[in-house]
Design a protein around this motif. Structure first.
Motif, PDB file in Angstrom:
ATOM      1  N   LEU A 130       0.855  -1.200   0.000  1.00  9.98           N
ATOM      2  CA  LEU A 130       0.000   0.000   0.000  1.00  9.98           C
ATOM      3  C   LEU A 130       0.891   1.249   0.000  1.00  9.98           C
ATOM      4  O   LEU A 130       1.776   1.358   0.848  1.00  9.98           O
ATOM      5  CB  LEU A 130      -0.890   0.013   1.249  1.00  9.98           C
ATOM      6  N   PRO A 131       0.674   2.171  -0.913  1.00  2.00           N
ATOM      7  CA  PRO A 131       1.550   3.340  -1.009  1.00  2.00           C
ATOM      8  C   PRO A 131       1.465   4.226   0.239  1.00  2.00           C
ATOM      9  O   PRO A 131       0.383   4.441   0.794  1.00  2.00           O
ATOM     10  CB  PRO A 131       1.034   4.079  -2.239  1.00  2.00           C
ATOM     11  N   GLY A 132       2.607   4.731   0.645  1.00  2.00           N
ATOM     12  CA  GLY A 132       2.649   5.690   1.762  1.00  2.00           C
ATOM     13  C   GLY A 132       2.299   5.110   3.102  1.00  2.00           C
ATOM     14  O   GLY A 132       1.687   5.786   3.922  1.00  2.00           O
ATOM     15  N   THR A 133       2.670   3.852   3.333  1.00  2.00           N
ATOM     16  CA  THR A 133       2.251   3.227   4.590  1.00  2.00           C
ATOM     17  C   THR A 133       3.438   2.682   5.379  1.00  2.00           C
ATOM     18  O   THR A 133       4.566   2.761   4.943  1.00  2.00           O
ATOM     19  CB  THR A 133       1.261   2.071   4.320  1.00  2.00           C
ATOM     20  N   ALA A 134       3.118   2.110   6.549  1.00  2.00           N
ATOM     21  CA  ALA A 134       4.122   1.591   7.472  1.00  2.00           C
ATOM     22  C   ALA A 134       3.639   0.219   7.970  1.00  2.00           C
ATOM     23  O   ALA A 134       2.524  -0.184   7.637  1.00  2.00           O
ATOM     24  CB  ALA A 134       4.270   2.581   8.622  1.00  2.00           C
ATOM     25  N   PRO A 135       4.446  -0.496   8.789  1.00  2.00           N
ATOM     26  CA  PRO A 135       4.048  -1.846   9.220  1.00  2.00           C
ATOM     27  C   PRO A 135       2.681  -1.923   9.895  1.00  2.00           C
ATOM     28  O   PRO A 135       1.993  -2.949   9.837  1.00  2.00           O
ATOM     29  CB  PRO A 135       5.138  -2.229  10.218  1.00  2.00           C
ATOM     30  N   MET A 136       2.292  -0.838  10.540  1.00  2.00           N
ATOM     31  CA  MET A 136       0.985  -0.800  11.190  1.00  2.00           C
ATOM     32  C   MET A 136      -0.130  -1.138  10.200  1.00  2.00           C
ATOM     33  O   MET A 136      -1.070  -1.881  10.510  1.00  2.00           O
ATOM     34  CB  MET A 136       0.814   0.629  11.708  1.00  2.00           C
ATOM     35  N   PHE A 137      -0.010  -0.615   8.988  1.00  2.00           N
ATOM     36  CA  PHE A 137      -1.011  -0.859   7.950  1.00  2.00           C
ATOM     37  C   PHE A 137      -1.009  -2.347   7.577  1.00  2.00           C
ATOM     38  O   PHE A 137      -2.066  -2.960   7.438  1.00  2.00           O
ATOM     39  CB  PHE A 137      -0.719  -0.030   6.700  1.00  2.00           C
ATOM     40  N   SER A 138       0.207  -2.895   7.409  1.00  2.00           N
ATOM     41  CA  SER A 138       0.310  -4.297   7.006  1.00  2.00           C
ATOM     42  C   SER A 138      -0.337  -5.196   8.056  1.00  2.00           C
ATOM     43  O   SER A 138      -1.031  -6.152   7.725  1.00  2.00           O
ATOM     44  CB  SER A 138       1.785  -4.700   6.851  1.00  2.00           C
ATOM     45  N   TYR A 181       6.628  -2.204  17.187  1.00  2.00           N
ATOM     46  CA  TYR A 181       5.505  -2.827  17.898  1.00  2.00           C
ATOM     47  C   TYR A 181       4.571  -3.541  16.912  1.00  2.00           C
ATOM     48  O   TYR A 181       4.176  -4.692  17.115  1.00  2.00           O
ATOM     49  CB  TYR A 181       4.756  -1.735  18.678  1.00  2.00           C
ATOM     50  N   TYR A 182       4.220  -2.827  15.830  1.00  2.00           N
ATOM     51  CA  TYR A 182       3.250  -3.422  14.898  1.00  2.00           C
ATOM     52  C   TYR A 182       3.900  -4.470  13.995  1.00  2.00           C
ATOM     53  O   TYR A 182       3.216  -5.374  13.517  1.00  2.00           O
ATOM     54  CB  TYR A 182       2.522  -2.334  14.109  1.00  2.00           C
ATOM     55  N   LEU A 183       5.182  -4.385  13.774  1.00  2.00           N
ATOM     56  CA  LEU A 183       5.856  -5.457  13.031  1.00  2.00           C
ATOM     57  C   LEU A 183       5.861  -6.716  13.891  1.00  2.00           C
ATOM     58  O   LEU A 183       5.622  -7.819  13.403  1.00  2.00           O
ATOM     59  CB  LEU A 183       7.283  -5.039  12.678  1.00  2.00           C
ATOM     60  N   ASP A 184       6.084  -6.521  15.183  1.00  2.00           N
ATOM     61  CA  ASP A 184       5.985  -7.636  16.131  1.00  2.00           C
ATOM     62  C   ASP A 184       4.618  -8.303  16.039  1.00  2.00           C
ATOM     63  O   ASP A 184       4.501  -9.523  15.962  1.00  2.00           O
ATOM     64  CB  ASP A 184       6.160  -7.092  17.562  1.00  2.00           C
ATOM     65  N   LYS A 185       3.590  -7.451  16.049  1.00  2.00           N
ATOM     66  CA  LYS A 185       2.228  -7.986  16.020  1.00  2.00           C
ATOM     67  C   LYS A 185       1.941  -8.677  14.687  1.00  2.00           C
ATOM     68  O   LYS A 185       1.245  -9.693  14.646  1.00  2.00           O
ATOM     69  CB  LYS A 185       1.207  -6.854  16.255  1.00  2.00           C
ATOM     70  N   LEU A 186       2.494  -8.095  13.616  1.00  2.00           N
ATOM     71  CA  LEU A 186       2.295  -8.702  12.297  1.00  2.00           C
ATOM     72  C   LEU A 186       2.919 -10.105  12.270  1.00  2.00           C
ATOM     73  O   LEU A 186       2.278 -11.063  11.819  1.00  2.00           O
ATOM     74  CB  LEU A 186       2.938  -7.822  11.217  1.00  2.00           C
ATOM     75  N   CYS A 187       4.134 -10.209  12.779  1.00  2.00           N
ATOM     76  CA  CYS A 187       4.817 -11.503  12.789  1.00  2.00           C
ATOM     77  C   CYS A 187       4.057 -12.506  13.665  1.00  2.00           C
ATOM     78  O   CYS A 187       3.910 -13.672  13.300  1.00  2.00           O
ATOM     79  CB  CYS A 187       6.250 -11.352  13.297  1.00  2.00           C
ATOM     80  N   ALA A 188       3.606 -12.010  14.829  1.00  2.00           N
ATOM     81  CA  ALA A 188       2.889 -12.899  15.746  1.00  2.00           C
ATOM     82  C   ALA A 188       1.586 -13.384  15.116  1.00  2.00           C
ATOM     83  O   ALA A 188       1.248 -14.573  15.191  1.00  2.00           O
ATOM     84  CB  ALA A 188       2.620 -12.172  17.058  1.00  2.00           C
ATOM     85  N   LEU A 189       0.878 -12.460  14.475  1.00  2.00           N
ATOM     86  CA  LEU A 189      -0.397 -12.835  13.843  1.00  2.00           C
ATOM     87  C   LEU A 189      -0.147 -13.820  12.706  1.00  2.00           C
ATOM     88  O   LEU A 189      -0.872 -14.810  12.551  1.00  2.00           O
ATOM     89  CB  LEU A 189      -1.096 -11.570  13.311  1.00  2.00           C
ATOM     90  N   ALA A 190       0.892 -13.556  11.917  1.00  2.00           N
ATOM     91  CA  ALA A 190       1.231 -14.466  10.822  1.00  2.00           C
ATOM     92  C   ALA A 190       1.601 -15.829  11.386  1.00  2.00           C
ATOM     93  O   ALA A 190       1.126 -16.868  10.892  1.00  2.00           O
ATOM     94  CB  ALA A 190       2.376 -13.887  10.004  1.00  2.00           C
ATOM     95  N   GLY A 191       2.415 -15.827  12.441  1.00  2.00           N
ATOM     96  CA  GLY A 191       2.829 -17.092  13.057  1.00  2.00           C
ATOM     97  C   GLY A 191       1.639 -17.882  13.558  1.00  2.00           C
ATOM     98  O   GLY A 191       1.562 -19.097  13.365  1.00  2.00           O
TER      99      GLY A 191
END
Lengths: 342, 467
Positions: free
Chosen positions: A97-105, A245-255
């Motif tokens: 997504l253009p103009g975004t950060a890990p929180m969006f992902s 923080y949100y990259l952590d959550k992304l990884c945890a959710l993916a895991g």
């Protein structure tokens, strides 16, 4: 004798008699409300419509086996080219997504989990220079649903930022202040020019690539202006706590959903390489994340580079650069998939 | 909590509502708690230091007032001033002293260089220390009464609009306003709103945008005359926008609580001489240096040479007050030198009335001196100061000069647009007093949308927060 700007209440009785009414203040408040209400009738900007459209698409499109996530720099990677490089048998979608950060992902994946449209592998391909900015005003003002917005407030307890982001959602001026700033300072009318522009769809391997895209012409000269490099690229490498923080959550959710994440750092222009110290900060951040999440893998550590001529601006690759990168990443990914079968 | 943060806006709205809802007795208590909360927001541990500073000032003043003879008064005054100064030196200059002494010893081969000593600088310490010293000396001189009410005294010191970066309020202006019940008039609301909007405009629109345009020049090691001119002009207006913007916000917010803070800027770049400049720039510091340093040193009462020396000493201390760095020392010496030279010139030629032409020439000449002073103030090292100074005489202009100038002019133009009518009309509240409400509302809307659209979010810290 110059006028003094200080005030004093010399005679309270006289002052009281001469007190102005607060009409001007009320008129000011009414003026702001009127302007903001009138601006609500303008169409939303291209980025906001793209974010809304693509995140809607992700919920009803059939999931792909491999899903790219990242920002506008990542969206230069053609899913079809990557598939071409990896070889058939894998469906790939570019969900960046253009103009975004890990929180969006993270919140995109949350929405996908809710819609049961999950990939098996996520390729996270962020630009190494953007980790210092969580793009909160964009997240709260252009992307988040009210429930996600409240979740952010609950998790981060940052009332000031949350309130500002929520005001961005309400106020057109705040939501589009970046675009309006360019309009006023540079006379850049592109915000208004994009009102009619249709938003592009999530790319996936169903969209066929043209022969021209398979081998674009190589640009001869760099178009980068050394005198006009964004400060974020020159400033010390910083990982914003919200991004971590949100990259952590992304990884945890993916895991938790059996999804593997493969981190491929996007190459940067040769002349803008961050140097050893900044690269070390970035690499140690990736290592920290890897130590916390067993489903996170990296391909080609460090910050790779490509010639300046392969970029259309300091952030984004041009079609030739995207092709070169897709070829390179494709072969690295093929090797990785072979070495790490499910 | 920075004035240009959203956290501060929430804080301010809550405090304003609480003060408005409370009765006159409770108002000062609410303001006191809010002010301590505001200060503790940076680091609650600083509250102890601030409390100690308040205690020293309060106790010294009480002792001076109760002392039976002038000698005891003198002793308590000296003790209070020394204690406040020692605290300031310890926190602000310890690292600087350590660094320079070890570097000097290392250069002489007496010891190995041990690098730097990292000392955390409590925010606003220079301002509240100078305020405390002024209070103690004023009580000693008998120009102000010692305050015996502890909450009132702490609020005088801690009143949050002026706590971090001034103005350095004197007790005889602020204390009576705290001690008496205050009423907030409609004028306070309207004029306060104007000050707040224009203050924010100066900070986030003018200062922060100019900073974006010139910061890269200050990282250079070699300059052209064009670079130096752009850097000096840009920083001159950035510094004005930043600091006078802060002061205006502080004064505007104080008006909403019914308090009038002193004026800190009065068109400084229209000064006709260095002396005039210091009557218009950072007035609360300039007057502090004059009243509590220059005059006690002897002022101009001990002959020409001693006057010049006193000026240089005063401005050196004024320079180092800004921070523990050599460029501030050089800047202070430069200010002392041009003040002395001006004093010598006046002694030679005598004071004379300005014609329009001579006045304009004086303003122009003084502005050039100010530009060079600001350049010294902003440059990071002695090498840079030398490189920039030699570049001025090389008179070389780089090709992008005109483009860079044009990009800075709108921000400088905005200052002129808003402040020149005030100066020319000699009407301090030109934009908001005796005007139709629709006109005032249009001014507010213009400033508000300038802030919203052109303001730099997450811009630089207020420059004077570091002092």
């Amino acid at each position: 004798m110059e006028p003094s700007l200080s005030t004093s209440h010399s005679d309270p009785a006289q002052d009281a008699a001469q007190q102005p009414r607060l009409t001007a203040v009320w008129l000011f408040i009414i003026g702001v409300l009127t302007i903001e209400t009138a601006l609500q009738f303008l169409p939303e900007g291209f980025m906001t419509r793209t974010l809304v459209h693509r995140t809607e698409e992700m919920r009803y499109l059939p999931p792909t086996e491999i899903q790219l996530m990242g920002d506008s720099a990542t969206s230069a990677i053609r899913a079809g080219l990557l598939e071409h490089a990896i070889g058939t048998g894998h469906t790939i979608g570019n969900y960046s997504l253009p103009g975004t950060a890990p929180m969006f992902s993270y919140f995109v994946l949350r929405r996908q989990v809710a819609a049961e449209k999950l990939p098996k592998t996520i390729i996270l391909a962020p630009n190494p220079f953007t980790w210092g900015d969580p793009m909160l005003d964009r997240f709260l003002g252009r992307f988040a649903t009210p429930a996600e917005s409240l979740e952010f407030l609950r998790d981060q307890r940052n009332l000031g930022t949350w309130l500002y982001g929520s005001l961005c959602k309400i106020s057109y001026t705040l939501r589009y202040r970046e675009e309006l700033y360019k309009l006023v300072t540079d006379g850049d009318l592109s915000h208004f020019a994009t009102f009619e522009r249709p938003v592009s769809s999530v790319q996936n391997t169903r969209a066929k690539i043209t022969p021209a895209e398979l081998r674009p012409a190589e640009p001869k000269k760099s178009v980068l202006d050394p005198g006009n490099i964004p400060p974020l690229i020159r400033s010390p490498m910083r990982i914003h706590p919200y991004n971590e923080y949100y990259l952590d959550k992304l990884c945890a959710l993916a895991g938790a959903n059996g999804i593997r994440i493969v981190w491929i750092t996007l190459p940067v222009p040769e002349s803008l390489h961050p140097g050893e110290a900044r690269t070390a900060t970035y690499t140690s951040f990736i290592e920290r994340m890897k130590s916390r999440h067993s489903n996170l893998f990296t391909i080609a550590p460090g910050v790779p580079t490509m010639p300046d001529a392969y970029y259309s601006d300091p952030w984004h690759m041009n079609p030739f650069g995207a092709w070169v990168f897709s070829e390179r990443a494709g072969s690295q990914l093929t090797e990785w998939l072979r070495a790490n079968p499910r | 909590m920075r004035f240009d943060s959203f956290d501060f806006i929430i804080f301010l709205v809550v405090v304003l509502m609480l003060v408005r809802a409370a009765g006159p007795r409770l108002r000062n208590w609410i303001l006191l708690v809010a002010s301590l909360f505001f200060y503790g927001w940076w680091d609650w541990r600083y509250l102890g230091l601030f409390g100690f500073n308040c205690f020293v000032a309060w106790q010294s003043a009480i002792r001076i007032a109760d002392a039976p003879d002038p000698r005891s008064k003198h002793r308590w005054c000296a003790a209070g001033v020394i204690a406040c100064t020692a605290l300031l030196c310890y926190f602000k200059y310890r690292g600087f002293f350590f660094e320079n002494v070890t570097a000097a010893l290392a250069r002489m081969g007496w010891m190995e260089s041990r690098g730097t000593l990292q000392v955390v600088l409590p925010v606003g310490i220079s301002f509240f220390t100078f305020q405390a010293i002024a209070y103690i000396v004023d009580v000693y001189r008998g120009t102000t009464q010692a305050c015996r009410n502890v909450p009132d005294f702490i609020l005088f010191k801690a009143f949050f609009p002026q706590l971090i970066a001034g103005p350095i309020e004197r007790a005889n202006n602020l204390l009576p306003q705290i001690q008496k019940p205050r009423a907030v008039t409609n004028s306070d609301v309207i004029e306060g709103l104007y000050l707040v909007l224009w203050g924010y405009c100066k900070k986030v629109v003018i200062a922060d945008n100019l900073a974006l345009k010139i910061n890269s020049i200050y990282n250079l090691s070699e300059f052209t005359a064009g670079d130096v001119f752009i850097a000096a002009l840009g920083f001159t207006f950035q510094a004005y926008g930043d600091f006078s913007g802060y002061t205006d916000i502080a004064r505007g917010i104080a008006r909403w609580f019914g308090v009038n803070l002193m004026q800190n800027f009065n068109f400084p770049y229209l000064a006709t001489s260095p002396q005039d400049f210091w009557r218009r720039w950072h007035i609360s510091l300039g007057s502090w240096l004059r009243e509590y340093l220059y005059i006690p040193l002897g002022g101009n009462r001990r002959g020409a040479f001693r006057t010049w020396l006193n000026l240089i000493i005063t401005m050196l201390i004024g320079g180092i007050w800004h921070g523990p760095a050599w460029n501030y020392v050089v800047w202070g010496a430069y200010q002392g030198m041009i003040l002395s030279l001006h004093r010598a010139y006046v002694a030679w030629r005598g004071e004379h009335r300005h014609s329009h032409l001579s006045r304009t020439l004086c303003i122009g000449g003084n502005l050039l001196l100010t530009l060079y002073g600001m350049l010294i103030f902003r440059l990071a090292s002695w090498d840079q100061i030398c490189a920039a100074t030699s570049a001025i005489f090389a008179c070389e202009v780089n090709p992008g000069f005109a483009g860079k100038m044009i990009r800075m002019l709108p921000y400088i133009g905005l200052i002129l647009l808003v402040e020149m009518p005030v100066f020319l009309s000699r009407t301090p509240w030109f934009w908001v007093r005796s005007r139709r409400p629709i006109f005032i509302a249009a001014v507010f809307l213009f400033l508000f949308y300038c802030i919203l659209i052109l303001g730099v979010t997450g811009g630089a810290q207020f420059i004077y927060f570091a002092f």
